[in-house]
Design a protein around this motif. Structure first.
Motif, short mmCIF file in Angstrom:
data_model
loop_
_atom_site.label_atom_id
_atom_site.label_comp_id
_atom_site.label_asym_id
_atom_site.label_seq_id
_atom_site.Cartn_x
_atom_site.Cartn_y
_atom_site.Cartn_z
N GLU A 193 -25.66 -33.68 31.22
CA GLU A 193 -25.97 -32.85 30.09
C GLU A 193 -26.46 -31.63 30.50
OE1 GLU A 193 -26.92 -32.17 26.02
OE2 GLU A 193 -25.44 -33.67 26.99
N ALA A 194 -27.27 -31.37 31.40
CA ALA A 194 -27.67 -30.15 31.85
C ALA A 194 -26.40 -29.21 32.27
CB ALA A 194 -28.67 -30.36 33.03
N VAL A 195 -25.50 -29.80 32.74
CA VAL A 195 -24.26 -28.97 32.97
C VAL A 195 -23.50 -28.51 31.87
CG1 VAL A 195 -22.07 -28.90 34.03
CG2 VAL A 195 -24.11 -30.00 35.41
N ARG A 196 -23.64 -29.44 31.03
CA ARG A 196 -22.74 -29.14 29.54
C ARG A 196 -23.51 -28.13 28.96
NH1 ARG A 196 -22.59 -31.21 24.18
NH2 ARG A 196 -20.47 -30.90 23.29
N ARG A 197 -24.82 -28.14 28.90
CA ARG A 197 -25.54 -27.15 28.08
C ARG A 197 -25.39 -25.79 28.80
NH1 ARG A 197 -30.09 -28.71 24.73
NH2 ARG A 197 -30.06 -31.16 24.29
N THR A 198 -25.40 -25.83 30.15
CA THR A 198 -25.24 -24.60 30.75
C THR A 198 -23.97 -23.57 30.44
OG1 THR A 198 -26.74 -25.11 32.68
CG2 THR A 198 -25.07 -23.62 33.01
N ASN A 199 -22.80 -24.58 30.57
CA ASN A 199 -21.55 -24.35 30.16
C ASN A 199 -21.35 -23.98 28.71
OD1 ASN A 199 -20.49 -24.72 32.65
ND2 ASN A 199 -19.80 -26.92 32.20
N SER A 251 -9.43 -28.69 28.36
CA SER A 251 -9.90 -29.91 27.53
C SER A 251 -11.52 -29.40 27.51
CB SER A 251 -9.61 -31.21 27.98
OG SER A 251 -10.26 -31.38 29.22
N THR A 252 -12.14 -29.03 28.78
CA THR A 252 -13.52 -29.00 28.74
C THR A 252 -14.04 -27.66 27.77
OG1 THR A 252 -13.87 -29.90 30.63
CG2 THR A 252 -15.80 -28.34 30.01
N VAL A 253 -13.28 -26.47 27.94
CA VAL A 253 -13.39 -25.56 26.79
C VAL A 253 -13.24 -25.95 25.37
CG1 VAL A 253 -12.41 -23.19 26.39
CG2 VAL A 253 -12.91 -23.92 28.59
N ALA A 254 -12.23 -26.50 25.19
CA ALA A 254 -12.04 -27.13 23.90
C ALA A 254 -13.28 -27.87 23.22
CB ALA A 254 -10.57 -27.82 23.71
N ASP A 255 -13.60 -28.62 23.95
CA ASP A 255 -14.98 -29.42 23.78
C ASP A 255 -16.31 -28.56 23.58
OD1 ASP A 255 -16.78 -31.97 23.41
OD2 ASP A 255 -17.37 -30.77 25.17
N SER A 301 -7.69 -19.57 25.64
CA SER A 301 -7.12 -19.44 27.18
C SER A 301 -7.95 -18.53 27.99
CB SER A 301 -5.62 -19.14 27.06
OG SER A 301 -5.50 -17.83 26.27
N LEU A 302 -8.47 -17.44 27.24
CA LEU A 302 -9.02 -16.41 28.41
C LEU A 302 -10.42 -16.95 28.72
CD1 LEU A 302 -9.37 -13.49 29.43
CD2 LEU A 302 -10.10 -12.68 27.14
N ILE A 303 -11.12 -17.67 27.66
CA ILE A 303 -12.41 -18.48 28.22
C ILE A 303 -12.18 -19.40 29.29
CG2 ILE A 303 -14.14 -19.96 27.46
CD1 ILE A 303 -13.88 -18.66 24.52
#
Length: 387
Positions: free
Chosen positions: A9-15, A43-47, A32-34
């Protein structure tokens, strides 16, 4: 398992914070640039983008498919209805701005004053203005906090104004009463440090990592220093007080005080007097000086440019910045003749350092301190968008 879930969860908040920071500081960009900029998978960026959309922090749009070959990537923009308030109390006026996530200014007010405002005056003026905006320009917007740019020494640990001499503020807490009045978190910092941050993120110095920023206002001259893209604060948060340095003035014809500091010699009040103005903002001052009201104004501008150039050359020699930005009336002084001013600085600097430095007036103009103050308020949101 609980520790692993907490770490995930901490990693997700950082991202999430990294994605939000990108669209806030760098502008609209495709998924795609992100993906390319963050190094995360698609898939992570989409989430992450979906989560930010659900929180109302970003807006996602499908691009025009007629303008792209292949499958187009949705674009992601900061939600301009997410607002931070920036405020700058000065000796002659209180300026207030509503700054959108993404750096745009949604509303602005300058409330002129006959006398120096107290903390209570500043709190009441800011609170009344924000209340009016909530019913008008900012109706339906999400206000996340307030940043206050103070022309004085502000303790980094807690935002206490230790000394703002021209405002007659000493050991004053403006954050607590303002937070109570608006029911929002409040961040307080030195005005020039915030101006430096704004110009670094959005203005003249955005492509530079080593920056000296000098701010000229009604209260005098302050400064901010950014090295390797980090704001340098000093032990207590008081670094950058260029106005309190003593310039070398070998020619007595250029001296107006016996042993004055820089802000005694290079002074907005002296320029106003030479231009035969009793007040007004920097635009009014620049217009009056541009009208060439007479030799007195020309002589005063030339004198102040000479003293300022000598001070900036010391900064070039001591700190080797790649960019020097001049805000407020200091930018007006340079803009009278940028080429000769820059040449004067280079002539007084070490040649190798002078070859690398660029000099510019603040690109954000009169909005630089308001945008910088709002950025201080946005900091908590960018660090943890789900907080």
């Amino acid at each position: 398992m609980k520790e692993r879930a907490t770490a995930v969860e901490a990693v997700r908040r950082t991202n999430l914070g990294e994605v939000l920071r990108l669209v806030h500081h760098e502008g609209t960009r495709s998924r795609s640039l992100i993906t390319a900029e963050t190094g995360l998978n698609r898939s992570t960026v989409a989430d992450l983008v979906t989560a930010l959309v659900e929180r109302g922090l970003v807006v996602e749009q499908e691009p025009d498919p007629t303008k792209r070959v292949g499958r187009p990537s949705p674009s992601v923009s900061a939600n301009a209805d997410v607002i931070a308030i920036g405020a700058n109390p000065e000796v002659d006026a209180i300026e207030i701005g509503a700054v959108s996530l993404g750096g745009g200014l949604r509303a602005r007010a300058r409330i002129e004053r006959d006398g120096v405002p107290s903390v209570a005056d500043a709190v009441a003026t800011i609170a009344d203005t924000v209340a009016q905006w909530r019913e008008d320009e900012l109706a339906g917007c999400r206000l996340i906090g307030v940043g206050v740019a103070v022309p004085g020494l502000v303790r980094a640990a807690d935002g206490l104004v230790r000394l703002a001499p021209h405002l007659n503020w000493r050991d004053e807490d403006i954050a607590s009463p303002l937070a109570d009045a608006l029911d929002m978190p409040v961040a307080v910092d030195n005005d020039a440090s915030l101006g430096a941050r704004a110009e670094h993120l959005f203005g003249a110095a955005r492509d530079h990592a080593d920056i000296v920023y000098l701010n000229g206002g009604a209260s005098g001259i302050g400064g901010g220093l950014i090295l390797d893209s980090s704001l340098i604060r000093g032990a207590g948060g008081y670094a950058g007080e260029w106005g309190q340095t003593r310039p070398g003035i070998p020619n007595d014809a250029y001296r107006r005080t016996h042993d004055g500091v820089l802000e005694d010699e290079v002074s907005r009040a002296r320029l106003l007097a030479a231009a035969k103005l009793t007040g007004g903002d920097d635009a009014a001052l620049a217009a009056a000086l541009a009208a060439e009201p007479g030799p007195t104004a020309e002589e005063e501008v030339a004198r102040q440019r000479h003293v300022l150039a000598a001070t900036i050359s010391n900064a070039v020699n001591a700190l080797n910045p790649s960019m020097i930005v001049l805000g407020g009336f200091l930018g007006i002084l340079r803009d009278r003749d940028p080429e000769s001013f820059d040449a004067d600085v280079r002539a007084r600097s070490l040649a190798v350092a002078a070859d690398e430095v660029q000099i510019a007036s603040a690109a954000l103009g009169r909005d630089r301190l308001l945008i910088g103050a709002a950025e201080a308020s946005f900091a908590a949101l960018l660090a943890d968008p789900l907080g």
